[in-house]
Design an enzyme around this catalytic site. Structure first.
Site, PDB file in Angstrom:
ATOM      1  N   HIS A   1      13.774  41.343  36.615  1.00 44.45           N
ATOM      2  CA  HIS A   1      14.223  42.302  35.675  1.00 44.45           C
ATOM      3  C   HIS A   1      15.227  43.250  36.153  1.00 44.45           C
ATOM      4  CE1 HIS A   1      13.905  46.595  32.932  1.00 44.45           C
ATOM      5  NE2 HIS A   1      14.234  45.283  32.140  1.00 44.45           N
TER       6      HIS A   1
ATOM      7  N   HIS B   1      23.287  47.434  32.071  1.00 42.87           N
ATOM      8  CA  HIS B   1      22.144  47.447  31.201  1.00 42.87           C
ATOM      9  C   HIS B   1      22.568  48.274  29.726  1.00 42.87           C
ATOM     10  CE1 HIS B   1      18.791  48.959  28.766  1.00 42.87           C
ATOM     11  NE2 HIS B   1      18.277  47.876  29.103  1.00 42.87           N
TER      12      HIS B   1
END
Lengths: 385, 385
Positions: free
Chosen positions: B76, B118
């Site tokens: 992640h 992100h």
């Protein structure tokens, strides 16, 4: 110090580790024989004291005696078997692979910053020739010392290449491809912050293994690279022998100066490693007396692996040279370079990489290895626990 | 496509994974209950076909049945538990730790380049506010889409922080320290070249797990981010379901468009993943029918882990929500997010990180997990072989 006068830049070049490594197993003839002639500039050592360092365990010449100390995996220029050498990414990968120490080769910029690069030249790992055409010296090379850090930060870093008829070909064809992804040159401080930051986030204690590159060359250019490197180490808290750092150099005069002058003046006491190439200059060191002399100012040796096993050894008959035993008898650690899994980088007497490690850890009895493949080396040591 | 009209940028913001994740276990009250209200904009799904994808193994609702497929470790944002998220170093570390897939969140620059970040904003992981003061929008945020790639390359990247009274404090205090070492923003192409280069040098086959971030926002700004991402994937050889890539998105309309229009037009057929936040909007999906509808255009779901286990579960009484069973019955893979070892990031019913993984892999029966700690997750799966 008065020690620089008998050394020239060309002598210094001979001591560059990559140059000697690159020739390691490719000459085919009696390289080891030529390696043990004389190194006259080391004659001063005969006048140095002969006592081994106190407080260091002396194993003696029976180097198959079980040693309690952990065998060290030293990531040679990072995980350089997989990613371009000396990039932040290669260091992060080496860290993840479980290396105990990560190596930094140090070179100085025009504006006195320490950057992490193997060569004094930028032209075999960066695009300097296209970004700064016309900035080469007469020998056609682009010297780190002729560029500021800001200029060097503009360069892209690639997997190492050689120029053949102006075409770049990779030194190691099965490794990371040339000119892919995005890598840059970074400073010694930035690498220390990477490793210290990872020590915080992982809870581990991985150490530094910096090398002072070409101190005589730097001095000829008006720079004291060893002093600068010690200042950075001190700034980040590396001052004593318990601080997880080995400081390495090929130049015994510089190590002597670091031991006797620089570290005392800076109230530092780091572990020092004498690098030893398989070349004539180091002949006078390859003896019991040579090791005793070294032990007056260093804590270990980083020899070419060629110097530890006789070249005519076979798979069924490994003959050690005795150097490891001489070093251990003098209280010195032995960390040979460079361990690679590629067949053409391996001596003929080893059948594969694990066999090579078995020979050096078990038969030769070394205390650690410089490797381009930290993962395979960590795995090997874990499997035999 | 006429699908953007009923969605606003603020709705799009709700679907940003970080925002929902950050609140995961910190609210303390009935978050799961609020998560399953209604998501009116998904009503079009009721008109979509209901057939499950053919060729995908249907496990049925007994999700404890042994599944032969390898459980996937999805890094992640890289090894973000140890290094600043989405940096090349964090990706190299995740690769070294044995992740099967590495995630790329994709955002578009002013000059139409895809960068790996992100957020749509630069201000919580870079020094944009000091390098480009005055370039914030009225909401005080610095948008990636307002900067060219050359400008973004000038920024330093840090471990993620929050601004409290203008003072930056780390989101995760035990991770990599703020503003240390040297990290930069890179492009999607550069990350693909990193992973493909490592696949060459290691001989492994690690995959990509890119996410199309905020497609409605990008469309409002005149950019088709999904089309651009598909073009880059195709350029690097990722065109079919066997090419080690899962393409993920929170927006079901965009996934439907990718499935029905973009991929056929580009002669591509990649595996698609519907991300599902623990928020009201996704309520209509959390059923057997919802999963069957999704299975007409995606191959798996990436739900918040909160949606798979009832919130009032205890260590001795884990109750699954049924969503995993619904998904498996529809032939969908289940890859929940985000698995972290920090105590305050873990649900109260798990006693530690390994226990959390045991619950999700064994009791819930998921097919893979998004984790900030690929090493611990790989180790867990190896230990139970």
């Amino acid at each position: 110090m008065g020690m620089g006068s008998c050394r020239t830049s060309s002598q210094d070049t001979v001591r560059e580790k990559y140059d000697t490594e690159a020739e390691s197993y490719s000459r085919g003839s009696n390289q080891f024989v030529t390696a043990i002639r004389s190194f006259p500039i080391l004659s001063f050592l005969l006048f140095a004291g002969c006592a081994a360092n106190s407080g260091v365990e002396v194993v003696g010449d029976n180097f198959e005696t079980p040693q309690p100390a952990k065998k060290l995996v030293i990531a040679h220029r990072g995980a350089s078997g997989y990613l371009p050498e000396h990039t932040i990414a290669a260091k992060a990968m080496a860290y993840a692979q479980g290396a105990d120490y990560i190596e930094q080769d140090l070179v100085m910029t025009k504006d006195d910053r320490l950057v992490v690069l193997h060569d004094r030249h930028l032209d075999t790992v960066t695009d300097v020739a296209s970004v700064f055409p016309g900035r080469a010296r007469d020998d056609g090379r682009y010297y780190v010392i002729d560029f500021t850090l800001d200029e060097i930060r503009q360069l892209s870093v690639s997997e190492r290449f050689e120029l053949e008829d102006r075409v770049a070909t990779p030194v190691f064809k099965d490794r990371f491809p040339l000119w892919k992804s995005s890598f840059r040159v970074h400073t010694f401080s930035e690498e220390i912050e990477l490793i210290q930051g990872l020590n915080k986030s992982t809870g581990k204690s991985v150490g530094l293994y910096p090398e002072i590159k070409s101190p005589a060359f730097h001095r000829d250019e008006g720079k004291d690279i060893a002093s600068a490197a010690l200042d950075v180490l001190s700034e980040y808290g590396y001052t004593s022998q318990s601080d997880d750092v080995f400081l390495q150099c090929f130049d015994p005069y510089e190590l002597q100066r670091i031991h006797a002058d620089l570290m005392p003046a800076k109230e530092m006491d780091l572990l020092l490693i004498q690098l030893i190439a398989a070349s004539e200059e180091y002949q006078s060191l390859l003896s019991a007396d040579g090791m005793k002399q070294l032990a007056t100012f260093v804590d270990g040796i980083g020899p070419s692996a060629l110097l530890l096993v006789e070249k005519d050894s076979t798979a069924s008959g490994i003959r050690t040279t005795g150097l490891t035993a001489f070093a251990h008898a003098a209280g010195l650690k032995v960390h040979p370079y460079t361990f690679r899994r590629e067949r053409d980088q391996m001596p003929p007497y080893a059948k594969d990489y694990d066999d090579l490690l078995t020979i050096f850890f078990d038969e030769v009895g070394v205390d650690g290895v410089f490797t381009d493949f930290p993962d395979l080396t960590v795995q090997f040591l874990e499997n035999r626990r």
